[in-house]
Design a protein around this motif. Structure first.
Motif, PDB file in Angstrom:
ATOM      1  N   GLN A   1       0.821  -1.209   0.000  1.00  0.00           N
ATOM      2  CA  GLN A   1       0.000   0.000   0.000  1.00  0.00           C
ATOM      3  C   GLN A   1       0.855   1.259   0.000  1.00  0.00           C
TER       4      GLN A   1
ATOM      5  N   ASP B   1       0.308   6.912   1.133  1.00  0.00           N
ATOM      6  CA  ASP B   1      -0.546   7.413   2.210  1.00  0.00           C
ATOM      7  C   ASP B   1      -0.311   6.538   3.434  1.00  0.00           C
ATOM      8  N   LEU B   2       0.460   7.090   4.385  1.00  0.00           N
ATOM      9  CA  LEU B   2       0.875   6.256   5.521  1.00  0.00           C
ATOM     10  C   LEU B   2      -0.323   5.811   6.360  1.00  0.00           C
ATOM     11  N   GLY B   3      -1.230   6.769   6.662  1.00  0.00           N
ATOM     12  CA  GLY B   3      -2.394   6.431   7.488  1.00  0.00           C
ATOM     13  C   GLY B   3      -3.222   5.332   6.849  1.00  0.00           C
ATOM     14  N   GLY B   4      -3.488   5.500   5.544  1.00  0.00           N
ATOM     15  CA  GLY B   4      -4.282   4.495   4.831  1.00  0.00           C
ATOM     16  C   GLY B   4      -3.579   3.150   4.816  1.00  0.00           C
TER      17      GLY B   4
ATOM     18  N   ILE C   1      -1.426   1.973   7.027  1.00  0.00           N
ATOM     19  CA  ILE C   1      -1.492   1.347   8.363  1.00  0.00           C
ATOM     20  C   ILE C   1      -2.890   0.792   8.607  1.00  0.00           C
ATOM     21  N   ALA C   2      -3.914   1.579   8.219  1.00  0.00           N
ATOM     22  CA  ALA C   2      -5.289   1.095   8.399  1.00  0.00           C
ATOM     23  C   ALA C   2      -5.510  -0.193   7.614  1.00  0.00           C
TER      24      ALA C   2
ATOM     25  N   VAL D   1       8.995   7.847  14.908  1.00  0.00           N
ATOM     26  CA  VAL D   1       7.979   8.896  14.704  1.00  0.00           C
ATOM     27  C   VAL D   1       8.559  10.107  13.969  1.00  0.00           C
TER      28      VAL D   1
ATOM     29  N   VAL E   1       7.447  11.290  10.199  1.00  0.00           N
ATOM     30  CA  VAL E   1       6.853  12.623  10.044  1.00  0.00           C
ATOM     31  C   VAL E   1       7.681  13.465   9.078  1.00  0.00           C
TER      32      VAL E   1
ATOM     33  N   ILE F   1       6.923  12.331   5.603  1.00  0.00           N
ATOM     34  CA  ILE F   1       5.607  12.766   5.118  1.00  0.00           C
ATOM     35  C   ILE F   1       5.656  14.239   4.726  1.00  0.00           C
TER      36      ILE F   1
END
Lengths: 328, 114
Positions: A106, A112-115, A117-118, A256, A260, A263
């Protein structure tokens, strides 16, 4: 014949296979009638005797199960350990691999890191649920159809090795950690001072943004030094829960900011992609490299944290009752 | 206190579990039906629940240790059980083992060391 008894008999026999019902029904009827008669003989009032007798006989399905030897457990003691071991082994292999694969894929596709991880979390949950369900289903069928007899044979060859918790056993870990940390620090410094890439004018082009020297690169170097101290402490004292938590903190302090910065696009030197010939108009190239780095960092960090807690558990699970573990 | 009672009840149940089978096989040398057997055992101080005894009799029949016959001569039909020759032989074996265990337990409690 009264309704309550009829309903009880029906509730019992409907749970057994059709061919056994005709044999079972008169037996349960006799049992109920004799229980009621005994209660009336003992002085119970007639209307209450039936209800009390049925209450005493209990759940009709349980009674029927006792008659036909139907197991009232999903997986009984004969197969429980085989089920549990298989489930654990398969889950420990399949879930991390599929989760990491989804995370990396992904990140490569979407940036898209959040996507990502989700997606990885939902994959982990889905795979776990599927594994648990299908493996359990197979064992439930085996439990109900398997030939009687012991489950899988056990022999002393299957005994696990006693964990070696002595300091000497931790020496390879210490050496590996220190070598890795020194290499990482070396790479951080090397990319700045001895870069392999030069721009058109012959000037050095670092991989990481030189502006990071104002704070973040010293921060990461300081963390590497802290990790080295931490590795020595682990070598000297062995893993414990508090050290595992500290390990988690160190890893978060590293991962972290790195993620960051990536990103925000502040990680790579803006001049670097051009200098190595990546097409400025094709941000995917830099994106793919960045995503690969971030995914690798996340996988390593996750593994390191999990490994720390596993080691802590192994160490705390070594109680005094096992003298083989006293040679620290 | 209630925990102590549960503990004792649990151990007593463990100890008595096999004796019901032996009692049934011995008592059913004279044919009888389930509830009469239960009351006879109860009168002798061997307590067993009806919802345990009835399935047990059926299981023993399946194992060939008891034979059965429905008696429909009286007002309500009753299934009469009788110990089979196999069941008789098993009862003898179990009984001998029970005696041996009793003797062994007495010797232990009297302080005999092997």
């Amino acid at each position: 014949m009264t309704t309550l008894t009829d309903r009880y008999v029906w509730a019992a026999v409907r749970t057994v296979p059709e061919p056994q019902r005709s044999g079972l029904e008169p037996e349960i009827r006799e049992l109920i009638e004799e229980s009621v008669r005994a209660r009336i003989d003992a002085g119970d009032p007639v209307p209450a005797a039936e209800s009390r007798a049925l209450t005493e006989l209990g759940d009709p399905e349980r009674l029927a199960a006792a008659y036909v030897d139907r197991p009232l457990t999903l997986i009984g003691p004969r197969y429980y350990l085989d089920w549990w071991r298989l489930l654990r082994t398969v889950a420990l292999i399949v879930v991390p691999i599929s989760t990491a694969a989804v995370l990396v894929a992904q990140l490569l596709v979407s940036n898209d890191l959040g996507g990502a991880i989700a997606g990885a979390v939902s994959t982990a949950l889905g795979v776990t649920v599927h594994l648990a369900f299908w493996i359990t289903l197979v064992f439930v069928i085996i439990e109900r159809t398997g030939t009687p007899g012991p489950g899988a044979a056990w022999s002393p060859d299957a005994l696990p090795d006693v964990p070696d918790l002595s300091r000497r056993s931790r020496l390879p870990d210490l050496i590996a950690s220190l070598v890795f940390l020194v290499l990482l620090a070396g790479v951080l410094l090397w990319q700045q001072f001895v870069p392999g890439v030069r721009d058109a004018a012959g000037g050095a082009v670092p991989v990481l943004d030189p502006k990071l020297w104002s704070f973040w690169i010293p921060w990461f170097l300081g963390l590497l030094a802290a990790e080295a101290v931490f590795a020595v402490v682990v070598y000297l004292r062995g893993w414990s829960w508090s050290l595992a938590v500290m390990n988690l903190g160190l890893n978060l302090a590293f991962a972290v900011p790195a993620v960051v910065l990536w990103i925000d696009g502040r990680l790579l030197n803006p001049g670097f992609p051009a200098a190595v010939g990546w097409d400025q108009g094709a941000p995917e190239a830099g994106g793919v490299i960045g995503a690969g780095i971030v995914a690798t960092v996340l996988v390593i960090v996750t593994w390191d944290v999990v490994d720390g807690f596993l080691n802590a558990r192994r160490a705390s699970g070594a109680p005094v009752r096992r003298p083989a573990l006293h040679n620290r | 206190m209630a925990d102590d009672d549960d503990l004792i009840a649990g151990h007593l149940q463990e100890l008595r579990r096999g004796t019901v089978v032996l009692a049934c096989l011995t008592r059913l040398r004279i044919p009888d039906y389930g509830y009469a057997l239960l009351e006879a055992l109860d009168a002798l101080g061997i307590q067993v629940d009806a919802n345990t005894l009835y399935p047990l009799l059926r299981r023993l029949e399946k194992q060939g240790l008891l034979t059965s016959e429905w008696n429909t001569a009286e007002s309500r039909p009753r299934k009469f059980y009788r110990t089979s020759p196999t069941g008789d032989a098993l009862a003898a074996t179990l009984s001998a083992d029970w005696d041996r265990l009793t003797a062994s337990l007495h010797r232990i409690s009297e302080g005999e060391l092997p």
